[in-house]
Design an enzyme around this catalytic site. Structure first.
Site, PDB file in Angstrom:
ATOM      1  CB  CYS A 156     -10.215 -16.387 -43.990  1.00  0.00           C
ATOM      2  SG  CYS A 156      -9.669 -17.356 -42.572  1.00  0.00           S
ATOM      3  CG  HIS A 195     -18.059 -10.450 -30.200  1.00  0.00           C
ATOM      4  ND1 HIS A 195     -18.743 -11.563 -30.626  1.00  0.00           N
ATOM      5  CD2 HIS A 195     -17.250 -10.097 -31.240  1.00  0.00           C
ATOM      6  CE1 HIS A 195     -18.380 -11.875 -31.850  1.00  0.00           C
ATOM      7  NE2 HIS A 195     -17.464 -10.997 -32.249  1.00  0.00           N
TER       8      HIS A 195
END
Length: 433
Positions: free
Chosen positions: A56, A105
């Site tokens: 999401c 990351h």
């Protein structure tokens, strides 16, 4: 070969953009075939491996590529086709990283450092699911499999060796708190859950902890609604019964996988007309969103979506923020360890060729020796084993040092010298001629 990351998240893109770049489980399986080299017609240009992380809060594509710029353009076109959205609507929200930046990351994401709710645990499970999906579709190989295993390991270390994951507020707990503030005692309220997925179930359970007990579950697949309703001690209904259920509901939780909104002002107005004085609190935790924002134009209807809920989920944030430096050290350690392995891949062909050359010499000399000496089978095996051990001992130091030099950025210089010293390309040139 490069590790390439192309993605967007809650930090770079609003929900209105993120919800248009999401992959349902069905879409994901189909999309991942484009990263499988055994499907040449669908395969993306210059992409060897791929994993798609779709949640999401983020959509990220990790790829192992030959030419990053060619692969970047191919992946952007692929996202545009897969999600039916023009590149101009999302390219400005993308971030692009290569190699160490991409590796670092992903490891930060797995550790909860890049989440809207610092340290939240769900992302680690989502990364695991993304990797398993890619693995099952043949989309990932040696490099990305190792990277995602390293990310999962890093995420587990961060949560066991630091306090980064201590009691972060969940979207569900924030939603339950907001419902209590608006409606008061939840034991007197009716809850309608639309969708039978995990997130909806978690939200319903959070409301149950605050007293909610009258629960109705609606889902397009009725048997899934029945199963969840039994788990929640509630009642299952079909989608055809939604209109009646909305009249009774005080709280609606929506968490479906629909690609479009399922509730809007037109659908909700008739239900609210039958209970105009009773407020209705809608919790939309779906991405893409299930509820059109125009429902708030109806009197007494209150709507909270995933972003508004997550922005408030900050309990214990100071305690968890203090752990960031410790987690960053873990991330850096694991990043460097993975980079050492990744850089060493560039010298593996040279190491293989060197061992093959030395093994060829060993076999030739053994053949000459056995032709000159009258040895029984036992003695032959002893000589064979001794020569094999000798070769391994001689090559051990050069192999180890070559990998270390590669990790230090000197791989090209040392492999060039080694290939020249051992004449490793001589046989290849002779075969070409």
């Amino acid at each position: 070969m490069k590790i390439l990351l192309i993605g967007l998240s809650h930090k770079t893109a609003p929900l209105a953009v993120r919800e248009r770049l999401t992959f349902t489980s069905t879409m994901l399986r189909s999309a991942l075939t484009h990263f499988d080299s055994t499907h040449p017609q669908a395969h993306l240009d210059d992409v060897r491996e791929g994993v798609i992380l779709s949640t999401c809060n983020r959509m990220e594509v990790y790829a192992f590529v030959h030419r990053p710029e060619v692969a970047r353009q191919a992946i952007i076109k692929f996202l545009s086709r897969s999600c039916d959205i023009a590149p101009t609507e999302f390219v400005d929200h993308l971030y692009v990283c290569e190699d160490d930046e991409a590796i670092r990351h992903l490891l930060r994401v797995a550790s909860g450092l890049d989440s809207m709710v610092l340290g939240e645990p769900q992302i680690l499970g989502q990364i695991t699911e993304a990797y398993e999906a890619a693995l099952s579709q043949g989309a990932t190989g040696l490099v990305l499999s190792a990277l995602f295993r390293a990310a999962i390991h890093t995420g587990k270390r961060a949560r066991t060796e630091t306090m980064i994951g201590v009691n972060p507020s969940s979207v569900s707990s924030v939603a339950a708190s907001a419902a209590s503030e608006l409606l008061g005692d939840l034991s007197l309220r009716n809850l309608l859950l639309i969708g039978a997925g995990e997130m909806g179930a978690i939200a319903a359970k959070a409301l149950m902890k605050r007293g909610a007990s009258d629960i109705v579950v609606a889902n397009r697949t009725y048997r899934n609604a029945v199963q969840l309703a039994q788990e929640l001690s509630g009642k299952a209904i079909t989608f055809q019964q939604l209109s009646e259920a909305m009249v009774r509901a005080d709280i609606i939780i929506t968490s479906t996988g629909a690609p479009h909104t399922i509730l809007n002002r037109k659908l909700l107005e008739p239900a609210m007309a039958e209970r105009p004085e009773r407020p209705l609190f809608i919790i939309d935790i779906a991405v893409p969103r299930d509820v059109d924002s125009n429902v708030t134009e109806i009197a007494n209807v209150y709507l909270r979506d995933i972003d508004s809920l997550q922005s408030q989920a900050d309990d214990n944030v100071e305690e968890r923020t203090a752990e960031i430096p410790r987690v960053e050290l873990i991330v850096e350690e694991e990043t460097n360890q993975f980079l050492d392995w990744f850089c060493s891949l560039g010298v593996v062909p040279t190491i293989t060729d060197m061992r093959r050359r030395v093994e060829s010499v060993r076999q030739q000399e053994l053949e000459l020796l056995f032709n000159r000496l009258d040895l029984d089978e036992r003695d032959r095996q002893l000589v064979e084993k001794m020569s094999h051990r000798l070769v391994n001992k001689i090559l051990h130091q050069p192999t180890t040092r070559l990998k270390k030099e590669a990790a230090a950025g000197n791989g090209v210089a040392y492999t060039t010298a080694l290939r020249h010293l051992f004449a490793l390309d001589q046989g290849k040139q002779e075969r070409k001629n």
